[in-house]
Design an enzyme around this catalytic site. Sequence first.
Site, mmCIF file in Angstrom:
data_model
loop_
_atom_site.group_PDB
_atom_site.id
_atom_site.type_symbol
_atom_site.label_atom_id
_atom_site.label_comp_id
_atom_site.label_asym_id
_atom_site.label_seq_id
_atom_site.Cartn_x
_atom_site.Cartn_y
_atom_site.Cartn_z
ATOM 1 N N GLY A 83 103.400 -47.586 71.065
ATOM 2 C CA GLY A 83 104.063 -47.715 72.363
ATOM 3 C C GLY A 83 104.648 -46.371 72.771
ATOM 4 O O GLY A 83 104.876 -45.511 71.922
ATOM 5 N N GLY B 267 104.128 -50.820 74.823
ATOM 6 C CA GLY B 267 102.693 -50.515 74.739
ATOM 7 C C GLY B 267 102.038 -50.624 76.107
ATOM 8 O O GLY B 267 102.689 -50.963 77.099
ATOM 9 N N LEU C 13 103.477 -59.229 71.221
ATOM 10 C CA LEU C 13 102.366 -58.295 71.399
ATOM 11 C C LEU C 13 102.335 -57.213 70.330
ATOM 12 O O LEU C 13 101.346 -56.486 70.223
ATOM 13 C CB LEU C 13 102.451 -57.602 72.783
ATOM 14 C CG LEU C 13 101.891 -58.362 73.985
ATOM 15 C CD1 LEU C 13 102.791 -59.523 74.369
ATOM 16 C CD2 LEU C 13 101.737 -57.432 75.176
ATOM 17 N N LYS D 136 94.236 -61.243 62.398
ATOM 18 C CA LYS D 136 94.572 -61.894 63.667
ATOM 19 C C LYS D 136 94.275 -63.394 63.597
ATOM 20 O O LYS D 136 94.946 -64.200 64.230
ATOM 21 C CB LYS D 136 93.815 -61.241 64.835
ATOM 22 C CG LYS D 136 94.172 -59.787 65.075
ATOM 23 C CD LYS D 136 95.648 -59.551 65.368
ATOM 24 C CE LYS D 136 96.014 -59.830 66.796
ATOM 25 N NZ LYS D 136 97.408 -59.373 67.122
ATOM 26 N N ASP E 217 110.296 -52.478 70.412
ATOM 27 C CA ASP E 217 109.123 -51.638 70.124
ATOM 28 C C ASP E 217 109.524 -50.551 69.140
ATOM 29 O O ASP E 217 110.616 -49.983 69.252
ATOM 30 C CB ASP E 217 108.629 -50.990 71.428
ATOM 31 C CG ASP E 217 107.164 -50.607 71.345
ATOM 32 O OD1 ASP E 217 106.371 -51.141 72.144
ATOM 33 O OD2 ASP E 217 106.811 -49.765 70.483
ATOM 34 N N TYR F 7 90.801 -56.818 59.778
ATOM 35 C CA TYR F 7 91.642 -56.878 60.990
ATOM 36 C C TYR F 7 91.419 -58.204 61.712
ATOM 37 O O TYR F 7 92.366 -58.897 62.102
ATOM 38 C CB TYR F 7 91.308 -55.700 61.914
ATOM 39 C CG TYR F 7 91.924 -55.817 63.281
ATOM 40 C CD1 TYR F 7 93.305 -55.683 63.451
ATOM 41 C CD2 TYR F 7 91.140 -56.073 64.412
ATOM 42 C CE1 TYR F 7 93.874 -55.797 64.710
ATOM 43 C CE2 TYR F 7 91.703 -56.185 65.663
ATOM 44 C CZ TYR F 7 93.072 -56.045 65.808
ATOM 45 O OH TYR F 7 93.631 -56.168 67.055
#
Length: 331
Positions: free
Chosen positions: A36, A10, A76, A153, A31, A149
Amino acid sequence: MKVLITGGAGFIGSHLSEALLARGHEVTVLDNLSTGRLENIAALESHPKFHLVIGDILNEFLVDKLVERADWVFHLAAAVGVDLIVKDPLRSLMTNIKGSEIVLENVYRYHRKVLITSTSEIYGKNKNGPLKEEDDRILGSPLKSRWSYSTSKAVDEILAYVYWREKKVPTVIVRLFNTVGPRQTGHYGMVIPRFVEQALQGKDITVYGAGTQTRCFVYVKDVAEAMIRLMENQDAVGQVFNIGNGEEEISIKDLAERIIGMTASPSRIVYVPYDEAYEEGFEDMQRRVPDTSKAARYIGFKPTVNLDGILEMVISEFRKSLAPAQESVSL
Ligand code: UDP
């Protein structure tokens, strides 16, 4: 160190890969190339200490093997961009919650160290500024994608924190504020690449809402450097850090005007209602300014590039990538 970066192809992951290789570490990127891009890491593929694994963080067997072989994990891989989250909420939630759960379980199993990337979305509608790590989260209905969202997180953060508290797994959490720089695409809604592309193509600049909402933008290489230094710092374990640039707050309308000026573009600004831009009932954050004094105390964090410097880099990158198309039009 042997380093695993999930989501390493990414925009941010590719800069992080570069910075880790430059320090002599061995880097494996996992990934699934959903957001990405191979071109982000094309320059690294011939590096003897760089390895790419195309696969998904929801593949438990694969994650198990890769975490076992690593010393450090930078997690990530996540659904990014408000656009994507609004359009594909179920997959976004699964990737964020289940993906982090799988990564953390394996980090625990093999006694590794992990850095979890979280987001300034955590603070929701909190308009105070600058925002400190312990500030309140102010959220709307969980039935609105943006707030779900934010909650997904938050679940990642809680998991990471609880693994540290209960199981002594060394976890570090970073909350990234608007991160920008070369290689970021506008495909997932990010405002700077969008406006720069629109300006260079002479298209209308789409400012959502009234354009009075403000943001602060931080240079991606400063973010990558901060993430590595936090991972190196023993005192950062079990803690959460804001990473962003709190020094330059700009409204989205002023940003559009600045980009038009810097590109000498004939583009006009058009104002698009949020309902049209995202979904009905969409709520934006009106203000988002980080307080990064904690990162400054722990790792001496200080942004090195201001907004104009970042914009110059992004404009020059887009000029190059758009050049062949423009030439063929003029032929
Ligand atoms: N934005 C905009 N036009 C666009 C894309 C984004 O006006 O074409 C606005 C968006 O509504 C938000 C700000 O720019 O207020 C930053 O958006 P981005 O998606 O880059 O990051 P966010 O801070 O929302 O996560």
